[in-house]
Scaffold this motif. Structure first.
Motif, PDB file in Angstrom:
ATOM      1  N   VAL A 165      95.896  49.686  39.858  1.00 22.18           N
ATOM      2  CA  VAL A 165      96.835  51.309  39.512  1.00 22.18           C
ATOM      3  C   VAL A 165      98.130  52.117  39.201  1.00 22.18           C
ATOM      4  N   GLU A 166      98.898  50.490  39.610  1.00 23.35           N
ATOM      5  CA  GLU A 166      99.947  51.134  39.893  1.00 23.35           C
ATOM      6  C   GLU A 166     101.163  50.691  38.177  1.00 23.35           C
ATOM      7  N   PRO A 167     102.512  51.451  37.846  1.00 21.20           N
ATOM      8  CA  PRO A 167     102.933  51.331  36.979  1.00 21.20           C
ATOM      9  C   PRO A 167     103.049  49.985  35.993  1.00 21.20           C
ATOM     10  N   ALA A 168     102.237  49.450  35.116  1.00 17.73           N
ATOM     11  CA  ALA A 168     102.860  48.156  34.768  1.00 17.73           C
ATOM     12  C   ALA A 168     104.138  47.253  34.720  1.00 17.73           C
ATOM     13  N   TRP A 169     104.216  46.143  35.389  1.00 18.11           N
ATOM     14  CA  TRP A 169     105.225  45.359  34.916  1.00 18.11           C
ATOM     15  C   TRP A 169     104.418  44.115  33.974  1.00 18.11           C
ATOM     16  N   TYR A 170     105.338  43.357  33.602  1.00 16.34           N
ATOM     17  CA  TYR A 170     104.705  42.196  32.754  1.00 16.34           C
ATOM     18  C   TYR A 170     106.198  41.202  33.278  1.00 16.34           C
ATOM     19  N   LEU A 171     105.412  39.466  33.572  1.00 13.39           N
ATOM     20  CA  LEU A 171     106.407  38.216  33.850  1.00 13.39           C
ATOM     21  C   LEU A 171     106.468  37.863  32.137  1.00 13.39           C
ATOM     22  N   LEU A 172     107.203  37.444  31.508  1.00 15.08           N
ATOM     23  CA  LEU A 172     107.180  36.714  31.003  1.00 15.08           C
ATOM     24  C   LEU A 172     107.939  35.360  30.079  1.00 15.08           C
ATOM     25  N   ASP A 173     107.685  34.583  29.328  1.00 14.29           N
ATOM     26  CA  ASP A 173     108.207  33.115  28.946  1.00 14.29           C
ATOM     27  C   ASP A 173     109.170  33.206  27.662  1.00 14.29           C
ATOM     28  N   THR A 174     110.085  33.608  27.642  1.00 15.42           N
ATOM     29  CA  THR A 174     111.181  33.623  26.754  1.00 15.42           C
ATOM     30  C   THR A 174     112.206  33.072  26.346  1.00 15.42           C
ATOM     31  N   ARG A 175     111.677  31.507  27.040  1.00 18.22           N
ATOM     32  CA  ARG A 175     113.167  30.711  26.865  1.00 18.22           C
ATOM     33  C   ARG A 175     112.621  29.475  25.430  1.00 18.22           C
ATOM     34  N   LYS A 176     111.568  29.887  24.659  1.00 20.23           N
ATOM     35  CA  LYS A 176     111.286  29.329  23.667  1.00 20.23           C
ATOM     36  C   LYS A 176     110.812  30.029  21.884  1.00 20.23           C
ATOM     37  N   ILE A 177     111.093  29.547  21.269  1.00 18.70           N
ATOM     38  CA  ILE A 177     111.646  30.018  19.739  1.00 18.70           C
ATOM     39  C   ILE A 177     110.460  31.723  19.802  1.00 18.70           C
ATOM     40  N   LEU A 178     108.996  30.331  19.811  1.00 19.39           N
ATOM     41  CA  LEU A 178     107.948  31.603  19.948  1.00 19.39           C
ATOM     42  C   LEU A 178     107.811  32.217  21.236  1.00 19.39           C
ATOM     43  N   GLN A 232      99.963  45.938  39.709  1.00 20.50           N
ATOM     44  CA  GLN A 232      99.156  45.330  41.500  1.00 20.50           C
ATOM     45  C   GLN A 232     100.684  46.104  41.522  1.00 20.50           C
ATOM     46  N   PRO A 233     100.976  46.566  43.081  1.00 21.09           N
ATOM     47  CA  PRO A 233     102.628  46.901  43.352  1.00 21.09           C
ATOM     48  C   PRO A 233     103.388  45.842  43.351  1.00 21.09           C
ATOM     49  N   LEU A 234     104.344  46.501  42.830  1.00 19.63           N
ATOM     50  CA  LEU A 234     105.789  45.309  42.614  1.00 19.63           C
ATOM     51  C   LEU A 234     106.709  44.492  43.903  1.00 19.63           C
ATOM     52  N   ASN A 235     105.433  43.836  44.032  1.00 22.98           N
ATOM     53  CA  ASN A 235     106.749  43.586  45.760  1.00 22.98           C
ATOM     54  C   ASN A 235     106.348  41.657  45.854  1.00 22.98           C
TER      55      ASN A 235
END
Length: 304
Positions: A165-178, A232-235
């Motif tokens: 129910v918390e504000p969304a946070w996103y983990l990303l892998d942006t190391r690649k060309i795609l 979920q809570p960002l912790n």
């Protein structure tokens, strides 16, 4: 009082065009979307991304090459058409009161430059309810993963969405060309003027000269394995769980994909929590923070 001549209109158009282009160039120097999305030029009304079914990998070459056909149910991104229009009263030009229109044109340039950011932000927010290439929502709890490399065998599932129910946070892998998302561009933003009083209905009917922006583009989803959304809570505990889940993502056949999230995208609500976890070198009770600079913090100013 100015007499409206072709030379005067040309000068005004040059000034407005320059304000638009200068502001556009300034705002495209380091946009949000380039951090998380791959630019894909488009030459038709839509692009089909059949190759998204097969995460790029190498295999040991034994015998003949193994050719993977692009799936017929390829993921399609259809370009949309966007516009914005500036109207300048003919009387303002006659009365030499058109100087303030250049700042408005500059603002339109900034808006055009930030438009991809808005599209990517909206796309990310819709990821829990919008389908990607495998027929599941981009952020989902049951993406299909098959036991065999050819997409056959026992089916298991993987989750890149953690509900809450918390504000969304996103983990990303942006190391690649795609990168995790796609920004598809059919045309660059263009500003055009309708300036001939003899042929312009707007000037004849409404006594207005018009400048209009036209832009064809769209945002879409890349590989779901490169992104995870948590509400979920960002912790620390929830970050570690999400990071571990991403690092275990595998392709069909069980081959690890080598996903290592290097970026966290948050909105203003989660910025302080992210900074406490990743931007502080020492813990409050002493000792080193093992998560210091573990991921890059990106604050999405367009996110709700």
């Amino acid at each position: 009082m100015a007499i409206i001549t072709p030379a005067l209109l040309l000068a005004l158009n040059t000034s407005i065009q320059k304000s638009f282009k200068d502001a556009y160039a300034q705002m495209t120097a380091d946009p949000f979307w380039k951090k998380v999305a791959t630019l894909v030029p488009s030459s038709t009304s839509s692009n089909t991304y059949g190759w998204l079914q097969d995460f790029p990998q190498l295999r040991e070459w034994i015998g003949e090459r193994v050719v993977k056909d692009m799936k017929a149910q390829g993921y399609e991104i259809t370009n949309r058409l966007f516009e914005s229009t500036l109207g300048v009263q003919r009387t303002a030009i006659e009365d030499d009161q058109f100087g303030h229109y250049s700042p408005i044109a500059a603002s339109m340039g900034q808006t055009a430059a930030q438009h991809p950011d808005r599209l990517i932000t909206d796309l990310m927010a819709s990821g829990t309810s919008s389908l990607c290439y495998d027929g599941q929502n981009y952020f989902d709890t049951d993406h299909p993963v098959y036991a065999n490399e050819d997409g056959t065998g026992t089916l298991s599932t993987a989750a890149n969405y953690i509900d809450g129910v918390e504000p969304a946070w996103y983990l990303l892998d942006t190391r690649k060309i795609l990168k995790p998302f796609i920004f598809q561009e059919r045309t660059k933003p263009e500003m055009e003027m309708k300036m001939d009083p003899k042929s312009s209905d707007a000037v004849f009917d409404s006594d207005i000269y018009k400048w209009g922006i036209r832009y064809r583009c769209e945002a879409g989803f890349g590989f779901w394995q490169m992104a995870l959304c948590s509400k979920q809570p960002l912790n620390t505990a929830n970050f570690e769980a999400a990071r571990k889940a991403m690092r275990k993502f595998s392709a069909d056949g069980g081959r690890p994909l080598g996903i290592v999230p290097n970026m966290i995208v948050v909105n203003a609500d989660n910025q302080s929590a992210a900074e406490d976890i990743f931007a502080v070198r020492s813990l409050p009770n002493g000792g080193d923070n093992k998560h210091y600079n573990k991921v890059e913090i990106v604050v999405d100013d367009w996110a709700a």
